[in-house]
Design an enzyme around this catalytic site. Structure first.
Site, PDB file in Angstrom:
ATOM      1  N   LYS A  58      -8.147  15.732 -51.422  1.00 41.45           N
ATOM      2  CA  LYS A  58      -8.250  16.058 -49.989  1.00 41.45           C
ATOM      3  C   LYS A  58      -6.888  16.157 -49.303  1.00 41.45           C
ATOM      4  O   LYS A  58      -5.970  15.408 -49.595  1.00 41.45           O
ATOM      5  CB  LYS A  58      -9.089  15.008 -49.255  1.00 41.45           C
ATOM      6  CG  LYS A  58     -10.562  15.066 -49.544  1.00 41.45           C
ATOM      7  CD  LYS A  58     -11.230  16.389 -49.190  1.00 41.45           C
ATOM      8  CE  LYS A  58     -11.328  16.611 -47.699  1.00 41.45           C
ATOM      9  NZ  LYS A  58     -12.223  15.650 -47.054  1.00 41.45           N
ATOM     10  N   HIS A  62     -18.177  34.402 -31.497  1.00 41.62           N
ATOM     11  CA  HIS A  62     -19.299  33.631 -32.083  1.00 41.62           C
ATOM     12  C   HIS A  62     -18.948  33.123 -33.484  1.00 41.62           C
ATOM     13  O   HIS A  62     -19.830  32.918 -34.301  1.00 41.62           O
ATOM     14  CB  HIS A  62     -20.594  34.456 -32.148  1.00 41.62           C
ATOM     15  CG  HIS A  62     -20.910  35.177 -30.881  1.00 41.62           C
ATOM     16  ND1 HIS A  62     -21.731  34.675 -29.899  1.00 41.62           N
ATOM     17  CD2 HIS A  62     -20.466  36.377 -30.398  1.00 41.62           C
ATOM     18  CE1 HIS A  62     -21.798  35.535 -28.878  1.00 41.62           C
ATOM     19  NE2 HIS A  62     -21.037  36.572 -29.157  1.00 41.62           N
ATOM     20  N   SER A 108      -7.123  11.478 -48.530  1.00 37.82           N
ATOM     21  CA  SER A 108      -8.320  10.640 -48.465  1.00 37.82           C
ATOM     22  C   SER A 108      -8.109   9.439 -49.362  1.00 37.82           C
ATOM     23  O   SER A 108      -7.497   9.548 -50.424  1.00 37.82           O
ATOM     24  CB  SER A 108      -9.522  11.458 -48.936  1.00 37.82           C
ATOM     25  OG  SER A 108     -10.539  10.601 -49.446  1.00 37.82           O
ATOM     26  N   GLU A 152      -7.686  17.227 -35.590  1.00 38.24           N
ATOM     27  CA  GLU A 152      -8.915  16.520 -35.213  1.00 38.24           C
ATOM     28  C   GLU A 152      -8.643  15.498 -34.118  1.00 38.24           C
ATOM     29  O   GLU A 152      -9.422  15.338 -33.177  1.00 38.24           O
ATOM     30  CB  GLU A 152      -9.517  15.843 -36.444  1.00 38.24           C
ATOM     31  CG  GLU A 152      -9.946  16.854 -37.505  1.00 38.24           C
ATOM     32  CD  GLU A 152     -10.152  16.176 -38.852  1.00 38.24           C
ATOM     33  OE1 GLU A 152     -11.161  15.482 -39.001  1.00 38.24           O
ATOM     34  OE2 GLU A 152      -9.300  16.335 -39.743  1.00 38.24           O
ATOM     35  N   ASN A 209       0.818  -1.222   0.000  1.00 35.93           N
ATOM     36  CA  ASN A 209       0.000   0.000   0.000  1.00 35.93           C
ATOM     37  C   ASN A 209       0.849   1.269   0.000  1.00 35.93           C
ATOM     38  O   ASN A 209       0.571   2.207  -0.745  1.00 35.93           O
ATOM     39  CB  ASN A 209      -0.957  -0.006   1.193  1.00 35.93           C
ATOM     40  CG  ASN A 209      -1.974  -1.124   1.095  1.00 35.93           C
ATOM     41  OD1 ASN A 209      -2.032  -1.816   0.077  1.00 35.93           O
ATOM     42  ND2 ASN A 209      -2.764  -1.318   2.144  1.00 35.93           N
TER      43      ASN A 209
HETATM   44  N1  ARG Z   1      -1.412  -3.535  -7.458  1.00 41.50           N
HETATM   45  C1  ARG Z   1      -1.909  -2.844  -6.307  1.00 41.50           C
HETATM   46  C2  ARG Z   1      -2.417  -1.465  -6.697  1.00 41.50           C
HETATM   47  O1  ARG Z   1      -2.102  -1.027  -7.721  1.00 41.50           O
HETATM   48  C3  ARG Z   1      -0.835  -2.682  -5.304  1.00 41.50           C
HETATM   49  C4  ARG Z   1      -1.340  -2.560  -3.895  1.00 41.50           C
HETATM   50  C5  ARG Z   1      -1.954  -3.831  -3.498  1.00 41.50           C
HETATM   51  N2  ARG Z   1      -2.357  -3.782  -2.126  1.00 41.50           N
HETATM   52  C6  ARG Z   1      -3.203  -4.683  -1.608  1.00 41.50           C
HETATM   53  N3  ARG Z   1      -3.496  -4.537  -0.378  1.00 41.50           N
HETATM   54  N4  ARG Z   1      -3.735  -5.622  -2.334  1.00 41.50           N
HETATM   55  O2  ARG Z   1      -3.152  -0.836  -5.983  1.00 41.50           O
END
Ligand code: ARG
Length: 454
Positions: A280, A153, A274, A287, A107
């Site tokens: 063209k 406009h 084109s 675009e 995390n």
């Molecule tokens: N691949 C996960 C993500 O991108 C990484 C973190 C995963 N954490 C967990 N508690 N499963 O978020």
């Protein structure tokens, strides 16, 4: 990575559904840098011996070299970039590899990697913004005094110059640059040490890790650090605004390059033909840029929606943040590069511009200002000029060709010098205020940008 608690292997479909390695492998450089910094902090805390640290560092570096050489086998069984690299490290160096994840969670690891990625891409984008500005400034300088109608406009409004018009985009991109620089400050903070949610009982030196990774500081709340994706939304917003600016420029160039306007000619290298109509020459780059702006907004909205209902802290939904982020950076980077090249190669057609700007109706407001200078209140002057315009349009006569008698029949406030208003040199010279399309202003602004972008 979590076999202890489980008695069944993860189902194949779950592996397929949950893997992120197919895209988050792009974080490998940052993941490795983060791991080396983290290992060094473990060394300094006495949790790794010098030999163990050296094995981890050289192991990670050899993995980095293999990835860069295209000799690395990513596996969806290992889900993401973090587990792929860690498991390969342990395969290569054995026991010390298993110590690396101490006091760390995926995390805080993914938050770290993504912030490092964002920071690097912001830096690249800022450089590309300046390249785009340089292309516009040079083009503005080349055609600084070529006059064209300015539009509101999409109706002819008042005369401006190519220089002034192109510099408008330079101003926009300057704000985009400043916005990214500001956003970067919030990106550039280290979440490492926040662990899964609540830090760790093993306290590594967060400040030292942050410093090694070039972060300006550390996050102050482990829960916020894990859950926060503001920096991604903010980045995606900044990229969306750049996309908007490029899209508006594209629309101008689509119009300018049409036979109806004819103000500019895009190079053959930046247009397409084109398959059916031999004559063209299509402004596809413009675009596509217009079209891709929608995709940039989509990426921003995806992330905002993914985050909005999540309880603190980490939820797997957050894995959905990466593809939009990667896509927006890749999109904006190509957009800036190809547009800079296209603008540099674009030619302006002075005859077509002159023909369009010779429409005397563009000076109707100047005519009202002329009456104001003779003491007529503006609202009344507006009306008196409106009447003259109606006669001109009704009799198919250019406004500048109405006779003095015709003007004075509308109002005696029109003086003998009324025709002097219909002079473009005069129209530009009178606009002396900062920001107006006066040639001196444009020249000054071009000099300013050239110096700033040098
Ligand atoms: N691949 C996960 C993500 O991108 C990484 C973190 C995963 N954490 C967990 N508690 N499963 O978020």
């Amino acid at each position: 990575m979590w076999t202890g608690r489980f008695s069944q292997a993860t189902a194949d479909l779950v592996l397929q559904y949950g893997e992120s390695i197919s895209y988050d492998w792009k974080l490998y450089r940052h993941d490795i840098a983060g791991s080396i910094a983290h290992a060094r902090a473990q060394l300094n805390a006495g949790m790794l011996t010098q030999e163990e640290f050296a094995a981890i560092e050289s192991g990670l570096k050899s993995i980095l070299a293999d990835i860069e050489a295209g000799n690395f086998q990513w596996s969806i069984k290992l889900e993401d970039v973090h587990m792929n690299i860690e498991s390969e490290l342990t395969r290569r160096i054995g026991a010390p590899g298993a110590k690396l994840h101490t006091a760390r969670s995926r995390n805080d690891q993914v938050a770290t990697d993504t912030r490092l990625y964002c920071r690097a891409e912001i830096d690249t984008t800022m450089q590309l913004l300046q390249d785009m500005q340089r292309a516009l400034v040079l083009k503005a300088e080349e055609y600084a005094e070529i006059r064209i109608p300015g539009y509101t406009h999409l109706q002819r409004a008042q005369p401006v110059t190519i220089g002034h018009h192109l510099l408008a985009y330079v101003e926009m991109l300057d704000r985009d640059y400043a916005r990214l620089a500001d956003c970067r400050r919030r990106v550039n903070v280290s979440p490492l040490g926040s662990g899964a949610i609540a830090g760790s009982t093993i306290n590594l030196n967060r400040a030292a890790i942050a410093e090694e990774l070039g972060f300006a500081g550390v996050t102050e709340n482990s829960m916020d650090a894990i859950a926060d994706r503001d920096y991604i939304m903010e980045t995606l917003f900044c990229l969306s605004v750049i996309g908007t600016h490029l899209s508006r420029m594209s629309e101008d160039l689509v119009l300018w390059s049409s036979a109806e306007f004819g103000f500019c000619t895009l190079s053959d290298a930046h247009t397409t033909g084109s398959s059916l109509m031999p004559q063209k020459k299509n402004p596809d780059v413009c675009e596509l840029t217009r079209g891709k702006s929608g995709r940039l907004y989509g990426n921003l909205v995806s992330v905002m929606v993914a985050v909005k209902g999540l309880p603190l802290t980490y939820n797997r939904d957050l894995q959905e943040d990466k593809e939009p982020l990667f896509d927006s950076f890749e999109t904006i980077s190509l957009a800036l590069r190809v547009n800079a090249e296209m603008v540099a190669a674009m030619r302006i057609n002075p005859e077509r511009c002159d023909a369009a700007v010779s429409d005397p109706l563009l000076l109707a407001t100047d005519l009202a200002d002329y009456l104001v200078r003779r003491g007529v209140p503006f609202r009344h002057a507006h009306e008196l000029v409106g009447k003259a315009v109606a006669i001109a349009v009704g009799s198919n006569t250019p406004l500048s060709q109405l006779s003095l008698e015709q003007f004075q029949a509308i109002s005696p406030e029109y003086g003998e010098d009324v025709h002097s208003v219909f002079n473009l040199d005069r129209a530009f010279q009178l606009r002396t205020n900062p920001g107006a399309p006066n040639p001196d202003n444009t020249e000054r602004r071009i000099a300013y940008w050239k110096q700033k972008l040098a």
